[in-house]
Structures are given as structure tokens and as C-alpha cells.
Design a protein around this motif. Structure first.
Motif, short mmCIF file in Angstrom:
data_model
loop_
_atom_site.label_atom_id
_atom_site.label_comp_id
_atom_site.label_asym_id
_atom_site.label_seq_id
_atom_site.Cartn_x
_atom_site.Cartn_y
_atom_site.Cartn_z
N SER A 108 0.81 -1.22 0.00
CA SER A 108 0.00 0.00 0.00
C SER A 108 0.84 1.27 0.00
O SER A 108 0.35 2.34 -0.32
CB SER A 108 -0.92 0.00 1.22
OG SER A 108 -0.15 -0.09 2.40
N SER A 109 2.12 1.17 0.41
CA SER A 109 3.00 2.34 0.48
C SER A 109 4.45 1.89 0.62
O SER A 109 4.72 0.71 0.88
CB SER A 109 2.62 3.23 1.67
OG SER A 109 2.93 2.55 2.88
N GLY A 110 5.36 2.86 0.53
CA GLY A 110 6.76 2.56 0.79
C GLY A 110 6.96 2.23 2.27
O GLY A 110 7.76 1.36 2.63
N THR A 111 6.24 2.95 3.11
CA THR A 111 6.32 2.69 4.55
C THR A 111 5.91 1.25 4.85
O THR A 111 6.60 0.55 5.60
CB THR A 111 5.39 3.67 5.32
OG1 THR A 111 5.72 5.01 4.94
CG2 THR A 111 5.53 3.51 6.82
N SER A 112 4.81 0.82 4.25
CA SER A 112 4.35 -0.55 4.54
C SER A 112 5.28 -1.60 3.91
O SER A 112 5.38 -2.72 4.41
CB SER A 112 2.90 -0.75 4.13
OG SER A 112 2.71 -0.53 2.75
#
Ligand SMILES: *Cc1c(COP(=O)(O)O)cnc(C)c1O
Length: 360
Positions: A12-16
Motif C-alpha cells: 500500500s505504500s513505501g512505509t508498509s
């Protein structure tokens, strides 16, 4: 394929993607994770989400990247992972980092969120280490609004990341059936809608990377000639820079001691969008607050928490944060003459620096 990787888990994101990579390695309370201080906060928030201890290795001011000469001394028997960040799209010194990691038996998770198509020794930055994490957030060189991906050449890592990001469901490659695989997990899957947007954006991604690179290299050739402007150096192994951020150091002594914030204001007034970039991440309140929370105090003890700030001083990075100036990637997609305008604006400011410095 474009990034020389056998497996990809879309998130869902770079963070995830980073959260999932650490989760797949089983990082948890009591572990230490090594990070650079010159990065977006997400590189560290994922460490805190696993209740692990962030350990900062100072920056190399010449390159803006983790200083590999200071890495080994930061490794302890608690170190679970090293996260080199390819900041701005320039690749960290992977030869040194991987050699030290191998010697000390520590995994390397690359933060390639700013490094789409960047290469180390003619191979994608995403193909080195245990995995590499990408972001498709709207500011990035390849974007779908929000989104991310993990690339890896390690099949076991791919399976573990897949399970972690998909509520523990593991897909059997041959039968297509899903089974539960034990462990902590979450749901951070990419949506079909994001995937469709990304596929449309893939077209032209090489072409845009080439234009950015040609413009950035041309700009560097001009800025090098201006006293007091020091473009970020690349390590010799960085054979391709993604130029997500064009970074340079500004030395006021060559501009009649015009402070950086006034230089940035003058350059903006000339129509050149710019900023001072990151502050020292090792000193932000959110890390200090997290470390002083009940779970951290219980796991690590008051004494270790109190010594943390001193253990994590990064004097070179402090200097870097006060000297840096940034241009963002979209400025490099225009014609070459845009670069001439940037250089001309800086020269103009230098010529008028005494008057600008005298003004309030
Ligand atoms: C953007 C970015 C992230 C986080 O990516 P998101 O998709 O915004 O969650 C992590 N690390 C770095 C270096 C980034 O630039």
C-alpha cells in the motif's frame, strides 16, 4: 524485471513495504535496526512500529549517504537489520555495507523509495541485499498516488513478505491455494486500482529517468564552477542516479555570509523552487517520545533509553542539515535551458550577495 529482481510484493505504500520487510525478518522488541539520519521519517517509524531500537550511523557529508566507515562500530549482538537509504536517488555504498553485513551476519533491507531505476555497479539498487523497498507516493519518480513494493531475489523472503502483508495467508505457487503461516502480520496490500495506475505510469519511466539524468548532470557541470556550491558526490559504484532530489551544499562564506534561509528565499524569488531539505532525524521529538513510552522503558530499561541520545549523535549530519539545498525531480523533466536558468539565478544571487546579506 526492470529492476533485476525475481520477486515483487506490491504494498500500500513505501512505509508498509519497509514495515513488511522488517516483519518478515521477525524484527521485534529488543532488536536494533541501523538507519541513516538523512532520510524521510518513515525509515525510522517502521523500526518503532516493531518496538525495535533505531541506531543511527552518521552521514558522509560529501555524498549525503550513510557513512560506511562508521557502520561496523554501530553493530552489536542485537542488530537485526541495516537499512541503507538511497537518498535522493543516489545509491549508498553497497560494496562496503554488504561486506560488513556479511561479516557480522546482519540482513540488509534497502530503502529505495527515492531510487527508481537507480543502479549500483550496473545492476538495480533494488537487487542488492535481502530486499529493497520502493514507494509510489505522489512525489516519487514513479507514482500511483500512494503505493509501494518490495523487491527481492530471495524466494523465502518473498514468501514471508507476502504472508506478512496479506494477513498471514501464504500462496502455494503451484496449486494456487492459500494456507496460513504463523506469525505477526497485517494487511497492506496494494489495490487493483493502484496497480492499474502504476501500469499506465510504467510507460515512459525509462525515458523520464534519462531526461532527469541528462539535465542533472549538465546542471552539476555548471554548479561545480560556482564557488560555495558543492553538488552531492556519488560513490564510484553508483552507475545510475535516479535524481529524485538534486542535492547540494551551500557555503555562505562564498556569498558574503548570506545565510542559507536568505539564499533559499532569493532563489525562490528568482522562480527556482528549492528548499533546505531534512532536519536531523536523530533529534526529533517523535523518536524521543516513543523511546520514553511504557513499552520501550520496559523492554530496554531507563538507563539505556537515557543514554540513547548521546549514543546516537551524528555531528556530520547536523552540519549537512544546515548546509543542504534541494531541487525536486520534476524540475529536471523540462528542456536543458531550464538548467541554464537555475545556474544563472545562483550566479545572480552571488553577484548581489552583499546587498542581500545587508537586507533584513
Ligand atoms: C517516500 C519515502 C518513504 C515512504 O514511502 P511512502 O510511500 O510515502 O510511505 C520511505 N523512505 C524514503 C526515503 C522515502 O522517500
Amino acid at each position: 524485471k526492470l529492476n533485476d529482481a525475481k520477486f515483487c510484493v506490491a504494498t500500500s505504500s513505501g512505509t508498509s513495504a519497509l514495515l513488511t520487510s522488517l516483519g518478515a525478518l521477525g524484527v521485534g522488541p529488543g532488536d536494533e535496526v541501523i538507519v541513516p539520519p538523512y532520510t524521510f521519517m518513515a525509515t525510522v517509524t517502521v523500526v518503532l512500529l516493531h518496538y525495535a531500537m533505531p541506531v543511527f550511523v552518521d552521514s558522509d557529508r560529501e555524498t549525503f549517504l550513510m557513512d560506511p566507515r562508521k557502520l561496523e562500530q554501530a553493530i552489536t549482538d542485537r542488530t537485526a537489520a541495516i537499512i541503507p537509504v538511497h537518498i535522493g536517488g543516489a545509491v549508498a555504498d553497497m560494496d562496503s555495507i554488504l561486506a560488513i553485513a556479511k561479516k557480522r551476519n546482519v540482513r540488509v533491507i534497502g530503502d529505495a523509495c527515492q531510487a527508481h531505476l537507480a543502479q549500483w555497479r550496473n545492476r538495480s539498487a533494488g537487487s542488492w541485499g535481502t530486499s529493497a523497498c520502493y514507494s509510489f507516493q505522489l512525489s516519487k519518480n514513479l507514482c500511483s498516488g500512494e503505493g509501494g513494493a518490495i523487491l527481492t531475489n530471495d524466494e523465502d523472503m518473498a514468501d514471508k513478505c507476502h504472508a506478512f502483508h496479506n494477513c498471514c495467508r501464504r500462496r502455494n505457487r503451484s496449486s494456487g491455494k492459500t494456507t496460513y503461516q504463523g506469525g505477526r502480520n497485517t494487511n497492506v496490500r496494494m489495490t487493483e486500482f493502484q496497480g492499474a495506475l502504476l501500469l499506465s505510469q510504467m510507460e515512459g519511466v525509462e525515458e523520464r529517468a534519462r531526461i532527469r539524468s541528462e539535465n542533472a548532470q549538465y546542471l552539476t557541470s555548471m554548479l561545480r564552477e560556482i564557488p560555495g556550491i558543492i553538488p552531492a558526490k556519488m560513490y564510484e559504484g553508483c552507475t545510475r542516479n535516479a535524481y529524485h532530489i538534486y542535492m547540494f551544499r551551500y557555503q555562505p562564506e562564498h556569498f558574503a555570509n548570506l545565510p542559507r534561509h536568505k539564499f533559499i528565499r532569493a532563489l525562490s524569488a528568482e522562480g527556482i523552487p528549492c528548499s533546505g531539505g531534512y532536519g536531523p532525524l536523530n533529534k526529533v521529538d517523535f523518536i524521543r517520545d516513543a523511546l520514553h513510552s511504557r513499552p520501550y522503558l520496559r523492554v530496554y530499561g531507563k538507563e539505556a533509553i537515557e543514554k540513547w541520545a548521546e549514543r546516537n549523535e551524528c555531528p556530520e549530519n547536523d552540519k549537512l542539515c544546515s548546509e543542504a539545498v534541494w531541487f525536486m525531480q520534476n524540475m529536471f523533466l523540462g528542456p536543458r535551458s531550464d538548467m541554464d536558468e537555475i545556474a544563472a539565478a545562483i550566479r545572480k544571487i552571488q553577484a548581489h550577495a552583499p546587498a542581500l546579506a545587508a537586507k533584513a
